[in-house]
Each structure stands twice: as structure tokens, then as C-alpha cells.
Motif scaffolding. Structure first.
Motif, PDB file in Angstrom:
ATOM      1  N   MET A 106     117.485  64.551  48.896  1.00  0.00           N
ATOM      2  CA  MET A 106     117.173  62.996  49.553  1.00  0.00           C
ATOM      3  C   MET A 106     115.761  63.094  50.033  1.00  0.00           C
ATOM      4  O   MET A 106     115.613  64.187  50.899  1.00  0.00           O
ATOM      5  CB  MET A 106     118.218  62.505  50.727  1.00  0.00           C
ATOM      6  N   ASN A 107     114.887  62.444  49.455  1.00  0.00           N
ATOM      7  CA  ASN A 107     113.378  62.635  50.205  1.00  0.00           C
ATOM      8  C   ASN A 107     113.085  61.239  50.837  1.00  0.00           C
ATOM      9  O   ASN A 107     113.649  60.353  50.867  1.00  0.00           O
ATOM     10  CB  ASN A 107     112.566  62.723  48.874  1.00  0.00           C
ATOM     11  N   LEU A 108     111.881  61.441  51.563  1.00  0.00           N
ATOM     12  CA  LEU A 108     111.196  60.391  52.245  1.00  0.00           C
ATOM     13  C   LEU A 108     111.195  59.247  51.596  1.00  0.00           C
ATOM     14  O   LEU A 108     111.072  57.971  51.889  1.00  0.00           O
ATOM     15  CB  LEU A 108     109.981  60.831  53.002  1.00  0.00           C
ATOM     16  N   ASP A 109     110.385  59.202  50.106  1.00  0.00           N
ATOM     17  CA  ASP A 109     110.323  58.087  49.433  1.00  0.00           C
ATOM     18  C   ASP A 109     111.560  57.301  49.203  1.00  0.00           C
ATOM     19  O   ASP A 109     111.324  56.224  49.095  1.00  0.00           O
ATOM     20  CB  ASP A 109     109.726  58.546  47.965  1.00  0.00           C
ATOM     21  N   TYR A 110     112.702  57.813  49.132  1.00  0.00           N
ATOM     22  CA  TYR A 110     113.925  57.218  48.798  1.00  0.00           C
ATOM     23  C   TYR A 110     114.387  56.483  50.293  1.00  0.00           C
ATOM     24  O   TYR A 110     114.601  55.255  49.965  1.00  0.00           O
ATOM     25  CB  TYR A 110     115.139  58.180  48.374  1.00  0.00           C
ATOM     26  N   ILE A 111     114.029  57.134  51.139  1.00  0.00           N
ATOM     27  CA  ILE A 111     114.414  56.386  52.144  1.00  0.00           C
ATOM     28  C   ILE A 111     113.635  55.211  52.599  1.00  0.00           C
ATOM     29  O   ILE A 111     113.917  54.005  52.948  1.00  0.00           O
ATOM     30  CB  ILE A 111     114.200  57.252  53.646  1.00  0.00           C
ATOM     31  N   ILE A 112     112.141  55.415  52.347  1.00  0.00           N
ATOM     32  CA  ILE A 112     111.331  54.262  52.483  1.00  0.00           C
ATOM     33  C   ILE A 112     111.394  53.074  51.487  1.00  0.00           C
ATOM     34  O   ILE A 112     111.663  51.969  51.668  1.00  0.00           O
ATOM     35  CB  ILE A 112     109.954  54.743  52.198  1.00  0.00           C
ATOM     36  N   GLN A 113     112.012  53.445  50.129  1.00  0.00           N
ATOM     37  CA  GLN A 113     112.501  52.324  49.245  1.00  0.00           C
ATOM     38  C   GLN A 113     113.785  51.576  49.514  1.00  0.00           C
ATOM     39  O   GLN A 113     113.595  50.402  49.458  1.00  0.00           O
ATOM     40  CB  GLN A 113     112.825  53.288  47.920  1.00  0.00           C
ATOM     41  N   ILE A 114     114.648  52.296  50.283  1.00  0.00           N
ATOM     42  CA  ILE A 114     115.863  51.435  50.677  1.00  0.00           C
ATOM     43  C   ILE A 114     115.443  50.899  52.110  1.00  0.00           C
ATOM     44  O   ILE A 114     116.428  50.041  52.220  1.00  0.00           O
ATOM     45  CB  ILE A 114     117.152  52.276  50.377  1.00  0.00           C
ATOM     46  N   GLY A 115     114.820  51.323  52.721  1.00  0.00           N
ATOM     47  CA  GLY A 115     114.564  50.887  53.978  1.00  0.00           C
ATOM     48  C   GLY A 115     113.788  49.576  54.015  1.00  0.00           C
ATOM     49  O   GLY A 115     114.302  48.585  54.961  1.00  0.00           O
ATOM     50  N   LYS A 116     113.045  49.339  53.215  1.00  0.00           N
ATOM     51  CA  LYS A 116     112.179  47.975  53.206  1.00  0.00           C
ATOM     52  C   LYS A 116     113.162  46.995  53.018  1.00  0.00           C
ATOM     53  O   LYS A 116     113.049  45.867  53.929  1.00  0.00           O
ATOM     54  CB  LYS A 116     111.192  48.080  51.949  1.00  0.00           C
ATOM     55  N   PRO A 117     114.007  46.701  51.990  1.00  0.00           N
ATOM     56  CA  PRO A 117     114.894  45.780  52.065  1.00  0.00           C
ATOM     57  C   PRO A 117     115.989  45.593  53.015  1.00  0.00           C
ATOM     58  O   PRO A 117     116.244  44.468  53.472  1.00  0.00           O
ATOM     59  CB  PRO A 117     115.487  45.832  50.537  1.00  0.00           C
ATOM     60  N   MET A 118     116.117  46.727  53.631  1.00  0.00           N
ATOM     61  CA  MET A 118     117.136  46.692  54.667  1.00  0.00           C
ATOM     62  C   MET A 118     116.689  46.089  55.836  1.00  0.00           C
ATOM     63  O   MET A 118     117.259  45.298  56.772  1.00  0.00           O
ATOM     64  CB  MET A 118     117.788  48.090  54.781  1.00  0.00           C
ATOM     65  N   LEU A 119     115.373  46.428  56.145  1.00  0.00           N
ATOM     66  CA  LEU A 119     114.633  45.652  57.301  1.00  0.00           C
ATOM     67  C   LEU A 119     114.178  44.425  57.135  1.00  0.00           C
ATOM     68  O   LEU A 119     114.387  43.611  58.117  1.00  0.00           O
ATOM     69  CB  LEU A 119     113.290  46.438  57.368  1.00  0.00           C
ATOM     70  N   GLU A 120     114.094  43.990  55.810  1.00  0.00           N
ATOM     71  CA  GLU A 120     114.220  42.648  55.504  1.00  0.00           C
ATOM     72  C   GLU A 120     115.474  41.848  56.154  1.00  0.00           C
ATOM     73  O   GLU A 120     115.542  40.633  56.481  1.00  0.00           O
ATOM     74  CB  GLU A 120     113.692  42.217  54.244  1.00  0.00           C
ATOM     75  N   GLY A 121     116.598  42.567  55.623  1.00  0.00           N
ATOM     76  CA  GLY A 121     117.786  41.941  55.972  1.00  0.00           C
ATOM     77  C   GLY A 121     118.108  42.091  57.650  1.00  0.00           C
ATOM     78  O   GLY A 121     118.768  41.235  57.925  1.00  0.00           O
ATOM     79  N   ALA A 122     117.527  43.016  58.268  1.00  0.00           N
ATOM     80  CA  ALA A 122     117.769  43.002  59.627  1.00  0.00           C
ATOM     81  C   ALA A 122     117.047  41.747  60.224  1.00  0.00           C
ATOM     82  O   ALA A 122     117.451  41.402  61.290  1.00  0.00           O
ATOM     83  CB  ALA A 122     117.187  44.450  60.046  1.00  0.00           C
ATOM     84  N   GLN A 123     116.047  41.325  59.546  1.00  0.00           N
ATOM     85  CA  GLN A 123     115.244  40.044  60.118  1.00  0.00           C
ATOM     86  C   GLN A 123     116.136  38.875  60.275  1.00  0.00           C
ATOM     87  O   GLN A 123     116.181  38.006  61.039  1.00  0.00           O
ATOM     88  CB  GLN A 123     114.270  39.698  59.231  1.00  0.00           C
ATOM     89  N   THR A 124     117.250  38.587  59.188  1.00  0.00           N
ATOM     90  CA  THR A 124     118.393  37.817  59.239  1.00  0.00           C
ATOM     91  C   THR A 124     119.160  38.226  60.135  1.00  0.00           C
ATOM     92  O   THR A 124     119.668  37.290  60.926  1.00  0.00           O
ATOM     93  CB  THR A 124     118.858  37.626  57.898  1.00  0.00           C
ATOM     94  N   THR A 125     119.617  39.181  60.523  1.00  0.00           N
ATOM     95  CA  THR A 125     120.576  39.655  61.529  1.00  0.00           C
ATOM     96  C   THR A 125     119.872  39.300  62.860  1.00  0.00           C
ATOM     97  O   THR A 125     120.761  38.636  63.678  1.00  0.00           O
ATOM     98  CB  THR A 125     120.543  41.432  61.575  1.00  0.00           C
ATOM     99  N   ILE A 126     118.585  39.670  63.083  1.00  0.00           N
ATOM    100  CA  ILE A 126     117.943  39.286  64.349  1.00  0.00           C
ATOM    101  C   ILE A 126     117.856  37.833  64.494  1.00  0.00           C
ATOM    102  O   ILE A 126     118.147  37.186  65.616  1.00  0.00           O
ATOM    103  CB  ILE A 126     116.828  39.849  64.457  1.00  0.00           C
ATOM    104  N   LEU A 127     117.434  36.901  63.489  1.00  0.00           N
ATOM    105  CA  LEU A 127     117.531  35.598  63.666  1.00  0.00           C
ATOM    106  C   LEU A 127     118.892  35.019  64.026  1.00  0.00           C
ATOM    107  O   LEU A 127     118.724  34.360  64.962  1.00  0.00           O
ATOM    108  CB  LEU A 127     117.151  35.214  62.225  1.00  0.00           C
TER     109      LEU A 127
END
Length: 219
Positions: free
Chosen positions: A1-22
Motif C-alpha cells: 500500500m503506497n502513498l500514490d494509492y492513498i492519494i488516488q482514492i483520497g481525492k474522490p473521498m474528499l469530494e464526497g466529504a464535501q457533500t457530507t459537510i454540506l
């Protein structure tokens, strides 16, 4: 499990978190004043208003939020005659369910806050010549808010976690993207990252409410 993978999946999850916060902000901003209005209605001397508020609070607190959300999303549109006018976007329907549900809980919190205030406070305000409105705004509400703040804090933290229920009505939020990544990549790391994001959001809320509690404690 590398940092690139975490960044790759983290970006859409942070976009989803925007909906959560809204959703969180919409629910908080709308449900707190609605909850206070319900508290006043429940304490009203007008029996139909008090009865309506009491029944509303009982129903909304006595049935699951998920059921209420599914009813608004999928039940209202199939009602005879008026169903065609009650078709909402799923995010809008979810917001409506959250506002209506949490308003009932905040109503009970505010009711407890009002009950904690000694009747002598009202009598003292009358002696000082304050009107009912002035008494409520200057005397009662500040004390009620101070008493109710810890419970409001707990309910707000619960709300941020309950936003995961959006997943049930296929609204793409944080948990949706985490589950998609788990099914695609056969790893639990997206769930771990989602948990960390939820913890960070609740940490911010906890710190904010602790600051408010300290500030109001010494006023």
C-alpha cells in the motif's frame, strides 16, 4: 500500500466529504431554529399547537431516520393525487429528512434547557419591567443555550456520523466512494481513510463546542 494509492482514492473521498459537510451545515442551520419553534409550540397555551408539536416530536424521535429518508425519497412520490408534486432530488429529500428529524431532537434539548431555568428568573424580569420578548431574548435564551450546549454538541457529532445514511439513497458522499474503492481494489484501506476523515470532522466539532462551552461558562 503506497502513498500514490492513498492519494488516488483520497481525492474522490474528499469530494464526497464535501457533500457530507454540506448536508451537515444545511441540517444544523435549519433544524436548530425549527427545533426551538417546536419547543415554543409544545409549551404554548394553544392546545392544537401544543398537541401538534407533541405528536410531531414523538413520531420523528420514535421512527428511524433512515425510514423517514426513504419515505420522503420513495414514498411521497407514490401518494395518490399529490405524489407527482412531491418528487425531490435525492440530496434535497435527504436534507429534508435530516432537518425534520433533528428538529425534533433539538426541540427536546431546548425543552430541557427551558425547564432548568428557575421561575424566579421570569418574575425578576417582570419586576424590572421587561416585556415577554425582552425577557426571552435577554434573560431566558442565554441561560437556556448555556445549559443546552453540551447536548447540542453531542447531537451535532451524531449528525455528522448520520450523514453516512446518504449512502442508502445513492447520494455520492464519503462512504459511497470508500465502499466503491473497497469493492474495486479488494482492500480495507478506503474504509480506514474514511474513518480518519470522519474522526477529523468530529474533532473539529468537538474543539469548537468545547470553546463555546468555556466561553459561555464564564459569562
Amino acid at each position: 500500500m503506497n502513498l500514490d494509492y492513498i492519494i488516488q482514492i483520497g481525492k474522490p473521498m474528499l469530494e464526497g466529504a464535501q457533500t457530507t459537510i454540506l448536508l451537515f451545515f444545511i441540517a444544523i442551520i435549519a433544524s436548530i431554529p425549527l427545533g426551538f419553534a417546536l419547543t415554543l409550540m409544545a409549551r404554548s397555551s394553544v392546545k392544537p399547537l401544543a398537541w401538534f408539536a407533541g405528536v410531531y416530536i414523538y413520531v420523528m424521535r420514535g421512527t428511524p431516520l433512515l425510514l423517514q429518508m426513504l419515505f420522503i425519497c420513495f414514498g411521497l412520490p407514490v401518494l395518490p393525487v399529490i405524489g407527482e408534486y412531491l418528487v425531490f432530488d435525492r440530496f434535497v429529500a435527504a436534507c429534508l429528512a435530516f432537518v425534520l428529524n433533528y428538529a425534533a431532537y433539538f426541540a427536546e434539548i431546548f425543552r430541557g434547557g427551558l425547564l432548568s431555568i428557575d421561575k424566579g428568573q421570569y418574575e425578576a424580569a417582570q419586576v424590572l419591567g421587561l416585556s415577554r420578548w425582552q425577557t426571552m431574548v435577554r434573560v431566558i435564551l442565554p441561560q437556556m443555550f448555556r445549559v443546552a450546549l453540551p447536548a447540542v454538541s453531542n447531537e451535532s457529532i451524531t449528525l455528522i456520523k448520520d450523514t453516512a445514511l446518504l449512502y442508502a439513497v445513492a447520494v455520492p458522499e464519503l462512504l459511497h466512494f470508500a465502499h466503491t474503492a473497497v469493492n474495486r481494489d479488494f482492500t480495507i484501506m478506503p474504509f480506514v481513510i474514511a474513518g480518519i476523515i470522519y474522526l477529523l470532522m468530529t474533532l473539529v466539532l468537538t474543539l469548537l463546542f468545547k470553546y463555546l462551552e468555556r466561553r459561555f461558562k464564564f459569562q
